[in-house]
Design an enzyme around this catalytic site. Structure first.
Site, short mmCIF file in Angstrom:
data_model
loop_
_atom_site.label_atom_id
_atom_site.label_comp_id
_atom_site.label_asym_id
_atom_site.label_seq_id
_atom_site.Cartn_x
_atom_site.Cartn_y
_atom_site.Cartn_z
N ASP A 160 20.59 18.91 10.82
CA ASP A 160 19.76 20.08 10.48
C ASP A 160 20.05 21.25 11.41
OD1 ASP A 160 18.56 18.71 8.44
OD2 ASP A 160 16.79 18.14 9.58
N ARG A 192 13.16 11.45 13.67
CA ARG A 192 13.58 11.51 12.27
C ARG A 192 14.48 10.34 11.95
NH1 ARG A 192 17.88 12.42 9.21
NH2 ARG A 192 17.65 13.57 7.24
N PHE A 204 8.08 22.99 15.10
CA PHE A 204 7.02 23.88 14.61
C PHE A 204 5.66 23.49 15.18
CE2 PHE A 204 9.98 23.68 10.78
CZ PHE A 204 10.71 24.78 11.19
N GLU A 239 1.88 26.48 9.78
CA GLU A 239 1.49 25.62 10.90
C GLU A 239 0.38 26.20 11.76
OE1 GLU A 239 5.57 24.34 9.71
OE2 GLU A 239 4.61 26.27 10.07
N HIS A 287 10.76 14.46 13.73
CA HIS A 287 11.95 15.25 14.06
C HIS A 287 11.98 15.70 15.52
CE1 HIS A 287 12.06 15.11 9.74
NE2 HIS A 287 13.14 15.85 9.64
N SER A 344 8.56 14.15 4.04
CA SER A 344 9.46 14.08 5.19
C SER A 344 8.77 13.51 6.42
CB SER A 344 10.02 15.46 5.51
OG SER A 344 10.98 15.41 6.52
#
Length: 315
Positions: free
Chosen positions: A117, A167, A83, A58, A109, A37
């Site tokens: 999402d 993204r 994150f 993370e 993202h 991703s």
């Protein structure tokens, strides 16, 4: 503007970090089990000895990156922006920035581009949170070529860096020969009536708005402020002195992001007018990217309307 080719900036990061890894064996990628991703799967395949996958952890990734940095490696922690900023904030502060280690946080993202999402994956606070940490450099490239160039600049830069990528696919506005410097804004279009200061996926919107404003007899300057820390204060001061009217446009909360950074400079100068366009201090929703932008007024039409109204305000 003519129709432009669109590419996600995360793709550019994945390509460039692989090139950098082959050039320099000290370049490492620390993944959190989402390499496909975040587009670091090619790096993992071609450079397995320079790749560390810590799983969905993370905070551990930040600690491992700090450890690698102490040995002379140049680690890039690769994850989602929500994150890589909020979840890792304490570790970034204590383990990386406090000791000024040469570790990079490279996040896909960013902003509203995760779209469907939902709010949990839409990172609208990240640049604001991390720009408050001493010693942290914060960058959001405007397109594919900017992302490649600024990834390379980050690798060459000595110190903590946060890189924010999209993204979704966004228009390519630069060519491969465009030069970038961390902390130095790019003037995409010169103007004299109003300045549109944007970064990331909103730079193209600012350019489109400038074209429409031109038809209304308003000459707009467009600035790509790809680095919001360290901010290009000299460029902002020049704009205030020459033009005086500013609109900031960002795919981020208007609180503590690009708009706030610009307003801090303008307020200390004691002159100039600023209007901020961005996420209106609210969470996102699960919806198409363009609809989420529209819900927050991050549109070409709103930039044009805001510019027209700002120019009507008397000093």
């Amino acid at each position: 503007m003519t129709e432009l080719k669109k590419i996600p900036t995360r793709n550019a990061f994945g390509e460039e970090i692989c090139v950098l890894g082959h050039e320099n064996p000290n370049i490492y990628v620390v993944d959190v089990d989402i390499a496909k991703s975040c587009k670091t799967d090619k790096f993992a395949k071609e450079l397995p000895l320079q790749h560390v996958n810590v799983g969905i952890a993370e905070q551990n990734a930040a600690g491992i990156a700090a450890g690698l940095a102490t040995t002379g490696k140049i680690p890039f922690v690769s994850t989602y922006a929500v994150f890589g900023s909020l979840r890792m904030a304490e570790q970034i502060r204590q383990e990386i920035c406090y000791t000024h280690l040469n570790a990079k946080i490279a996040c896909s993202h960013g902003g509203l581009t995760p779209a469907n999402d939902g709010a949990s994956h839409q990172s609208i606070e990240d640049m604001g949170v991390l720009r408050t940490i001493p010693g942290m450099t914060v960058i959001m490239p405007a397109d594919y070529y900017a992302a490649k160039a600024l990834t390379r600049k980050a690798a060459e830069f000595n110190g903590p860096v946060y890189l924010r990528f999209t993204r979704d696919a966004i228009p390519v506005i630069y060519d491969e020969n465009q030069e970038f410097e961390i902390g130095k804004a790019i003037t995409c279009k010169k103007g004299k009536d109003i300045a549109l200061i944007a970064n990331g996926d909103t730079v193209c919107l600012a350019l489109q708005a400038a074209d429409l404003l031109e038809k209304e007899g308003i000459n707009a300057e467009v600035i790509d402020m790809h680095t919001i820390k360290p901010l290009d204060v000299d460029t902002i001061k020049d704009i205030v002195n020459r033009i005086g009217n500013i609109i900031t446009i960002e795919d981020h909360n208007i609180i503590n992001g690009l708009g706030s950074a610009v307003c801090e400079v303008v307020a200390e100068m004691g002159k100039g007018k600023v209007k901020r366009i961005g996420v209106q201090d609210c969470f996102g929703q699960s919806a198409p990217y363009e609809r989420l932008l529209a819900l927050n007024g991050i549109t070409v039409d709103n930039i044009v309307d805001t510019a027209s109204k700002l120019l009507q305000i008397k000093n």
